[in-house]
Every structure is written in C-alpha cells, then in structure tokens.
Design a protein around this motif. Structure first.
Motif, PDB file in Angstrom:
ATOM      1  N   VAL A 148       0.852  -1.184   0.000  1.00 51.08           N
ATOM      2  CA  VAL A 148       0.000   0.000   0.000  1.00 51.08           C
ATOM      3  C   VAL A 148       0.889   1.235   0.000  1.00 51.08           C
ATOM      4  CG1 VAL A 148      -1.803   1.281   1.194  1.00 51.08           C
ATOM      5  CG2 VAL A 148      -1.777  -1.218   1.313  1.00 51.08           C
ATOM      6  N   PRO A 149       0.790   2.113  -1.010  1.00 50.41           N
ATOM      7  CA  PRO A 149       1.614   3.323  -1.020  1.00 50.41           C
ATOM      8  C   PRO A 149       1.225   4.268   0.107  1.00 50.41           C
ATOM      9  CG  PRO A 149      -0.007   3.377  -2.796  1.00 50.41           C
ATOM     10  CD  PRO A 149      -0.085   2.000  -2.192  1.00 50.41           C
ATOM     11  N   ILE A 150       2.232   4.893   0.682  1.00 55.01           N
ATOM     12  CA  ILE A 150       2.026   5.834   1.785  1.00 55.01           C
ATOM     13  C   ILE A 150       2.050   7.235   1.207  1.00 55.01           C
ATOM     14  CG2 ILE A 150       2.864   6.623   4.031  1.00 55.01           C
ATOM     15  CD1 ILE A 150       4.345   3.897   4.237  1.00 55.01           C
ATOM     16  N   THR A 151       0.882   7.804   0.954  1.00 51.24           N
ATOM     17  CA  THR A 151       0.800   9.122   0.334  1.00 51.24           C
ATOM     18  C   THR A 151       0.135  10.162   1.222  1.00 51.24           C
ATOM     19  OG1 THR A 151      -1.279   8.491  -0.749  1.00 51.24           O
ATOM     20  CG2 THR A 151       0.756   8.136  -1.984  1.00 51.24           C
ATOM     21  N   GLY A 152      -0.309   9.760   2.396  1.00 48.24           N
ATOM     22  CA  GLY A 152      -0.944  10.694   3.314  1.00 48.24           C
ATOM     23  C   GLY A 152      -0.047  11.022   4.493  1.00 48.24           C
ATOM     24  N   ALA A 153      -0.658  11.635   5.527  1.00 46.02           N
ATOM     25  CA  ALA A 153       0.114  12.077   6.682  1.00 46.02           C
ATOM     26  C   ALA A 153       0.038  11.117   7.859  1.00 46.02           C
ATOM     27  CB  ALA A 153      -0.384  13.462   7.126  1.00 46.02           C
ATOM     28  N   VAL A 154      -0.671   9.998   7.703  1.00 44.01           N
ATOM     29  CA  VAL A 154      -0.835   9.056   8.802  1.00 44.01           C
ATOM     30  C   VAL A 154       0.441   8.239   8.983  1.00 44.01           C
ATOM     31  CG1 VAL A 154      -2.148   7.065   9.630  1.00 44.01           C
ATOM     32  CG2 VAL A 154      -3.320   8.925   8.439  1.00 44.01           C
ATOM     33  N   ASP A 155       0.862   8.058  10.226  1.00 42.48           N
ATOM     34  CA  ASP A 155       2.045   7.269  10.537  1.00 42.48           C
ATOM     35  C   ASP A 155       1.714   5.790  10.351  1.00 42.48           C
ATOM     36  OD1 ASP A 155       4.284   6.039  11.508  1.00 42.48           O
ATOM     37  OD2 ASP A 155       4.226   6.973  13.494  1.00 42.48           O
ATOM     38  N   PRO A 156       2.407   5.090   9.449  1.00 40.34           N
ATOM     39  CA  PRO A 156       2.116   3.663   9.238  1.00 40.34           C
ATOM     40  C   PRO A 156       2.294   2.821  10.492  1.00 40.34           C
ATOM     41  CG  PRO A 156       3.501   4.528   7.481  1.00 40.34           C
ATOM     42  CD  PRO A 156       3.442   5.582   8.550  1.00 40.34           C
ATOM     43  N   GLU A 157       3.082   3.314  11.459  1.00 39.98           N
ATOM     44  CA  GLU A 157       3.288   2.551  12.689  1.00 39.98           C
ATOM     45  C   GLU A 157       2.006   2.410  13.487  1.00 39.98           C
ATOM     46  OE1 GLU A 157       6.042   1.035  13.484  1.00 39.98           O
ATOM     47  OE2 GLU A 157       7.166   1.793  11.762  1.00 39.98           O
ATOM     48  N   THR A 158       1.032   3.287  13.220  1.00 36.44           N
ATOM     49  CA  THR A 158      -0.239   3.230  13.947  1.00 36.44           C
ATOM     50  C   THR A 158      -1.253   2.300  13.283  1.00 36.44           C
ATOM     51  OG1 THR A 158      -1.195   5.109  12.740  1.00 36.44           O
ATOM     52  CG2 THR A 158       0.136   5.611  14.686  1.00 36.44           C
ATOM     53  N   ILE A 159      -0.901   1.723  12.145  1.00 37.06           N
ATOM     54  CA  ILE A 159      -1.825   0.886  11.392  1.00 37.06           C
ATOM     55  C   ILE A 159      -1.836  -0.535  11.956  1.00 37.06           C
ATOM     56  CG2 ILE A 159      -2.282  -0.145   9.133  1.00 37.06           C
ATOM     57  CD1 ILE A 159      -2.937   2.792   9.278  1.00 37.06           C
ATOM     58  N   ASP A 160      -3.017  -1.087  12.103  1.00 40.02           N
ATOM     59  CA  ASP A 160      -3.158  -2.491  12.470  1.00 40.02           C
ATOM     60  C   ASP A 160      -3.008  -3.331  11.207  1.00 40.02           C
ATOM     61  OD1 ASP A 160      -3.829  -5.019  13.300  1.00 40.02           O
ATOM     62  OD2 ASP A 160      -5.881  -4.523  13.913  1.00 40.02           O
ATOM     63  N   PRO A 161      -1.923  -4.099  11.059  1.00 38.33           N
ATOM     64  CA  PRO A 161      -1.702  -4.843   9.812  1.00 38.33           C
ATOM     65  C   PRO A 161      -2.707  -5.955   9.582  1.00 38.33           C
ATOM     66  CG  PRO A 161      -0.081  -5.478  11.455  1.00 38.33           C
ATOM     67  CD  PRO A 161      -0.836  -4.315  12.027  1.00 38.33           C
ATOM     68  N   GLU A 162      -3.502  -6.301  10.593  1.00 36.64           N
ATOM     69  CA  GLU A 162      -4.517  -7.334  10.394  1.00 36.64           C
ATOM     70  C   GLU A 162      -5.759  -6.797   9.698  1.00 36.64           C
ATOM     71  OE1 GLU A 162      -5.520  -9.555  13.836  1.00 36.64           O
ATOM     72  OE2 GLU A 162      -3.497 -10.343  14.152  1.00 36.64           O
ATOM     73  N   GLN A 163      -5.857  -5.477   9.559  1.00 36.17           N
ATOM     74  CA  GLN A 163      -6.984  -4.905   8.834  1.00 36.17           C
ATOM     75  C   GLN A 163      -6.988  -5.387   7.380  1.00 36.17           C
ATOM     76  OE1 GLN A 163      -8.089  -0.552   9.554  1.00 36.17           O
ATOM     77  NE2 GLN A 163      -5.892  -0.589  10.015  1.00 36.17           N
ATOM     78  N   PRO A 164      -8.168  -5.434   6.764  1.00 34.09           N
ATOM     79  CA  PRO A 164      -8.191  -5.711   5.327  1.00 34.09           C
ATOM     80  C   PRO A 164      -7.384  -4.675   4.564  1.00 34.09           C
ATOM     81  CG  PRO A 164     -10.392  -5.920   6.266  1.00 34.09           C
ATOM     82  CD  PRO A 164      -9.521  -5.328   7.337  1.00 34.09           C
ATOM     83  N   MET A 165      -6.738  -5.113   3.507  1.00 29.96           N
ATOM     84  CA  MET A 165      -5.892  -4.225   2.731  1.00 29.96           C
ATOM     85  C   MET A 165      -6.658  -3.004   2.218  1.00 29.96           C
ATOM     86  SD  MET A 165      -3.742  -5.263  -0.672  1.00 29.96           S
ATOM     87  CE  MET A 165      -5.226  -6.084  -1.305  1.00 29.96           C
ATOM     88  N   VAL A 166      -7.922  -3.181   1.835  1.00 29.22           N
ATOM     89  CA  VAL A 166      -8.695  -2.058   1.308  1.00 29.22           C
ATOM     90  C   VAL A 166      -8.861  -0.968   2.357  1.00 29.22           C
ATOM     91  CG1 VAL A 166      -9.904  -3.394  -0.441  1.00 29.22           C
ATOM     92  CG2 VAL A 166     -10.836  -3.288   1.864  1.00 29.22           C
ATOM     93  N   ASP A 167      -8.968  -1.350   3.638  1.00 31.12           N
ATOM     94  CA  ASP A 167      -9.108  -0.363   4.709  1.00 31.12           C
ATOM     95  C   ASP A 167      -7.771   0.324   4.997  1.00 31.12           C
ATOM     96  OD1 ASP A 167     -11.799  -0.969   4.944  1.00 31.12           O
ATOM     97  OD2 ASP A 167     -11.463  -2.483   6.491  1.00 31.12           O
ATOM     98  N   ILE A 168      -6.684  -0.436   4.944  1.00 31.38           N
ATOM     99  CA  ILE A 168      -5.364   0.170   5.132  1.00 31.38           C
ATOM    100  C   ILE A 168      -5.116   1.207   4.042  1.00 31.38           C
ATOM    101  CG2 ILE A 168      -2.875  -0.271   5.114  1.00 31.38           C
ATOM    102  CD1 ILE A 168      -3.414  -2.971   6.360  1.00 31.38           C
ATOM    103  N   ALA A 169      -5.549   0.902   2.827  1.00 35.14           N
ATOM    104  CA  ALA A 169      -5.345   1.828   1.712  1.00 35.14           C
ATOM    105  C   ALA A 169      -6.104   3.133   1.914  1.00 35.14           C
ATOM    106  CB  ALA A 169      -5.756   1.165   0.396  1.00 35.14           C
ATOM    107  N   VAL A 170      -7.301   3.052   2.474  1.00 34.81           N
ATOM    108  CA  VAL A 170      -8.070   4.275   2.737  1.00 34.81           C
ATOM    109  C   VAL A 170      -7.293   5.180   3.673  1.00 34.81           C
ATOM    110  CG1 VAL A 170     -10.155   5.184   3.810  1.00 34.81           C
ATOM    111  CG2 VAL A 170     -10.305   3.209   2.293  1.00 34.81           C
ATOM    112  N   THR A 171      -6.638   4.591   4.666  1.00 35.01           N
ATOM    113  CA  THR A 171      -5.900   5.374   5.644  1.00 35.01           C
ATOM    114  C   THR A 171      -4.592   5.914   5.073  1.00 35.01           C
ATOM    115  OG1 THR A 171      -6.825   4.030   7.429  1.00 35.01           O
ATOM    116  CG2 THR A 171      -4.878   5.351   7.941  1.00 35.01           C
ATOM    117  N   LEU A 172      -3.829   5.063   4.403  1.00 35.64           N
ATOM    118  CA  LEU A 172      -2.490   5.457   3.964  1.00 35.64           C
ATOM    119  C   LEU A 172      -2.469   6.136   2.601  1.00 35.64           C
ATOM    120  CD1 LEU A 172      -0.237   2.465   5.079  1.00 35.64           C
ATOM    121  CD2 LEU A 172      -0.714   4.610   6.272  1.00 35.64           C
ATOM    122  N   ALA A 173      -3.331   5.678   1.689  1.00 37.51           N
ATOM    123  CA  ALA A 173      -3.338   6.242   0.347  1.00 37.51           C
ATOM    124  C   ALA A 173      -4.426   7.292   0.155  1.00 37.51           C
ATOM    125  CB  ALA A 173      -3.497   5.133  -0.702  1.00 37.51           C
ATOM    126  N   GLY A 174      -5.350   7.362   1.119  1.00 32.03           N
ATOM    127  CA  GLY A 174      -6.384   8.386   1.058  1.00 32.03           C
ATOM    128  C   GLY A 174      -7.452   8.143   0.010  1.00 32.03           C
TER     129      GLY A 174
END
Length: 243
Positions: A148-174
C-alpha cells in the motif's frame, strides 16, 4: 422509533434482495415482479429495479419483459466466485471452515523502479508491505503479499496490519478502491512461501496479481495472492445467450 430510523437500521437493499433470491432458489420458485418486491422490501420500484439490474449483472437472475424473474439456483453451491472480491476470512467461513489470519511480516520500504512504472507512482514513494497467511481449520490456505503506497500524513506505525488491505489503503493512500484488476497465472512456490505454507518448494499454485483502482484511476494497493492447491474451489458465472 420512527419508520425512517427503522429503515436506516435495515440491511442494504441489495442484501435483502439477495436473501429473497436465496429463499426462492432453495424453494425452486421464481422471484415476483417489481411491485411485489418493492412492497416486500419496503422500497421504491425504481430502487428495486436498479438492484435487480445489479443482481442480473452478477448472474443471480434472468429477467424477461412480461414474465416473472427466474433465479440461478446453481449459485447456492458456489462458495467462492472468481469474479467477486470476498474477504478471505469470510470466504473460508463460507466453505464451512474456521479461519485464522497470521501476519508474517510488516515492512516499510520504498517502491522499486518497476513498481513506480507499473503503477504510475513517483519513484521513491514509500510503501507499507504486509505478508499474511490465512489458515482454514489450521491448514494454510492462502498467502498474500500486500503493498500500500504511503501518500498521506498518517504514521504507518499506527496501522493495524490485520486490517483488510482495502481499509489500510483508505488510511495510507487516502482513497478507496472501486475496482480491481486481476491477472491470474500459475506459479510455483519459492522456498520462503513454501515454508509458510507447509508445502514443498516448487509446488504449483494459482497466483493472482491484483491492483486496486480508485475512481480517478489511481492505484490504491497491489498484492500477490497465492491460493494453495486444494484449499478453495472457485467458479465464475457468465451469460450463455451468445448474443
């Protein structure tokens, strides 16, 4: 509780219509016409008509003007459809097994030059890579290498990696993916994936190269999925009227 509040608490119209389809398919009967469906679903006829179009596009029903809607009962026996995205744990449960997700590795790296060109991203873009394994009744069934590309301001360290990839993308890729481009191929497990799958290295597997696309055609994520032999039985539904 007002009628509007009660309506808001109902499942989406498509889900309620699919429930009526499943009942009709199990009973060997047809779906009633739009007026009866609208009354049964407490919805408007235009909304029901649009939902029926979506159901027909997915192969659940076939409609003819002036006749009742016939149902495709064969779909009752299909736990996994190749042409539809289903969350992996839900897919395993649909097959009557108990799922478990294991996060094998999480890394924050930069995309390769090949990835930058393939997904039209700026060279050097940071990406969160998550390696996951799903087991069915304790037996490895699927491996995924998510990026998942990191294009936003959210710190990836705060992401729960067990989340579905589509939800991680909303947070990190916006952005949320509206479509997926899927390239199926047959590959062989390398030594690392074979160890995680408890399979011999070189064993052939169905591999899906998947990229999630936003409405603006931007790439929200990409993943390589290895579907282990014997774990799933997929089907694809298509019209056979040869027009």
């Amino acid at each position: 509780m007002t009628s509007e509040t009660a309506r808001d608490r109902q499942p989406p119209l498509d889900e309620r219509l699919e429930e009526l389809w499943a009942e009709a398919a199990r009973d060997g009967r047809r779906l009633p016409g739009e007026p009866a469906l609208a009354a049964a679903l407490s919805s408007s006829r235009p909304a029901v008509r649009e939902a029926l179009i979506r159901l027909e596009e997915r192969g659940y029903i076939h409609r003819r003007k002036g006749a009742d809607t016939t149902v495709n009962a064969s779909l009752l026996d299909i736990p996994a459809r190749f042409d539809r995205r289903v969350e992996e744990s839900a897919l395993i449960r649909a097959m009557g097994q108990t799922p478990q997700l294991d996060v094998l590795d999480v890394q924050r790296t930069r995309i390769t030059l090949d990835e930058a060109e393939a997904y039209d991203l700026r060279p050097g873009t940071e990406v969160l890579r998550v390696h996951k394994r799903w087991t069915a009744d304790g037996v490895p069934a699927l491996l995924a290498h998510d990026s998942v590309p990191i294009t936003g301001a959210v710190d990836p360290e705060t992401i729960d990696p067990e989340q579905p990839m589509v939800d991680i993308a909303v947070t990190l890729a916006g952005a949320r993916a509206e479509w997926e481009v899927v390239w199926p191929t047959a590959t062989a497990l390398d030594e690392a994936d074979a160890a995680h799958a408890s399979r011999p290295a070189g064993e052939p597997v169905l591999t899906l190269e998947v990229s999630g696309m936003s409405p603006t055609r931007g790439v929200c994520y990409w993943t390589t999925e290895h579907h282990l032999s014997g774990a799933f039985r997929y089907a694809m539904v298509r019209r056979a009227d040869w027009r």
